[in-house]
Design a protein around this motif. Sequence first.
Motif, short mmCIF file in Angstrom:
data_model
loop_
_atom_site.label_atom_id
_atom_site.label_comp_id
_atom_site.label_asym_id
_atom_site.label_seq_id
_atom_site.Cartn_x
_atom_site.Cartn_y
_atom_site.Cartn_z
N THR A 83 -1.39 19.76 21.70
CA THR A 83 -2.41 20.81 21.71
C THR A 83 -3.32 20.74 22.94
OG1 THR A 83 -3.91 19.45 20.35
CG2 THR A 83 -2.45 20.99 19.20
N PRO A 85 -2.83 22.02 25.85
CA PRO A 85 -2.97 23.32 26.52
C PRO A 85 -4.02 24.23 25.87
CG PRO A 85 -0.65 22.77 26.24
CD PRO A 85 -1.43 21.76 25.46
N VAL A 86 -4.39 23.94 24.63
CA VAL A 86 -5.40 24.76 23.97
C VAL A 86 -6.74 24.67 24.70
CG1 VAL A 86 -6.76 25.04 21.85
CG2 VAL A 86 -4.30 24.60 21.71
N PRO A 88 -7.68 24.22 28.05
CA PRO A 88 -7.91 25.13 29.18
C PRO A 88 -7.83 26.60 28.80
CG PRO A 88 -5.75 24.09 29.37
CD PRO A 88 -6.49 23.38 28.27
N VAL A 89 -7.00 26.93 27.81
CA VAL A 89 -6.87 28.34 27.40
C VAL A 89 -8.19 28.83 26.79
CG1 VAL A 89 -5.75 29.90 25.77
CG2 VAL A 89 -4.37 28.28 27.10
N ILE A 90 -8.78 28.04 25.90
CA ILE A 90 -10.05 28.43 25.28
C ILE A 90 -11.12 28.62 26.35
CG2 ILE A 90 -11.95 27.57 23.86
CD1 ILE A 90 -9.92 26.39 21.98
N CYS A 91 -11.22 27.66 27.26
CA CYS A 91 -12.24 27.73 28.31
C CYS A 91 -12.01 28.92 29.24
CB CYS A 91 -12.27 26.43 29.10
SG CYS A 91 -12.83 25.02 28.14
N ALA A 92 -10.75 29.21 29.54
CA ALA A 92 -10.45 30.35 30.39
C ALA A 92 -10.86 31.66 29.71
CB ALA A 92 -8.97 30.37 30.74
N ILE A 93 -10.60 31.76 28.41
CA ILE A 93 -10.97 32.97 27.66
C ILE A 93 -12.48 33.15 27.63
CG2 ILE A 93 -10.96 34.03 25.38
CD1 ILE A 93 -8.20 32.77 24.92
N ALA A 211 -11.19 26.47 33.17
CA ALA A 211 -10.00 25.91 32.53
C ALA A 211 -9.77 24.47 32.95
CB ALA A 211 -8.78 26.76 32.88
#
Length: 338
Positions: A83, A85-86, A88-93, A211
């Motif tokens: 998990t 990758p979750v 950087p994805v959350i922070c990017a969003i 991210a």
Amino acid sequence: MSRTSTLVWTASAGLIAVAPALLGEGALRFATECFLILSMAQMWNLLAGYGGLVSLGHQVFVALGAYGLFLSSGWLDVSPYWTLPVAPVICAIVAAIIALPLFRLREAYFSIAMWVFAEIIAALTTKSALMGGTAGVTLSTSRLLNFDWFESVLFWISGALALGTLGALYLLMTSSFGLGLMSVRDNDVAATSVGVNVQRNRFIVFVISAAGCGLAGALSFLGNLYVGPAAAFDVNWVVYMMFIVLIGGIGTLEGPIVGMIIFFGLREIITDQLGISAGWYLVMLGVVAVIVMLWSPRGLWPMLRDRTGVNLLSIRRLAPKRGSACSGTSDRGVGRHA
């Protein structure tokens, strides 16, 4: 990239690969911390040194990345490695959502707004039962980790992140996008006049920076198997990033490496060798930063580079010949800061 840079890169990757067989657990943990702080500093450097946006609230992405990793691993009941990758994805969003209102602010107002946003999220986190409130969250899936290899795996991932961050930034800044980004930093009005999309460029680096800090933050707290709001939203995260970048050389890729060596060298000497408390350690960091800024305003690496002629990861571009389609304004800015 020069042949020397390629050799250094290859040698670094080789050393990272074999280091767990040569170093003890304590040394591995220390090296992991160095890699993660360096990655965060490079992300802050991308935003401030190349994008011209000084953030005082990047600790919010460190925290969100850590919480995202811990909560998603628990909900899915899988190893936290899966998990990662979750984070950087959350922070990017989150960065993409807040970019629109924040980019309406300029200079100091943007910096303060980022700090206020981080404080708001920190306050909400301490009141959220889902995120453990003030008690924080432990890694519920720690039973799925092989602790015989835990420190080694964290070291390898952190080392790969540090090298990957450096390589990705080099490729990014030597591209046409990087040239446009630096023109935005030097003079956004002039950049707009020659067709550079200022908002788009800043949006991209803001999301990338968030991210990267999120992933590094997730790895940092994974090593502790626990994340709490006091530590995750600690303003010292961004203080460390700023110190490393500013004394090393903002707007250079090598500068944060120099800054990281000085930062951790001072920490080990002051706290471990001299036994001075953490509070005085921060005071000493401030004194060192002031001295460096007075002595070499651009940071230590640009001074060393100019005196020795060594260019390991230079992204300088030669000024175009007279009559070239490129504007001289942008190239002068690149030559001055890169």
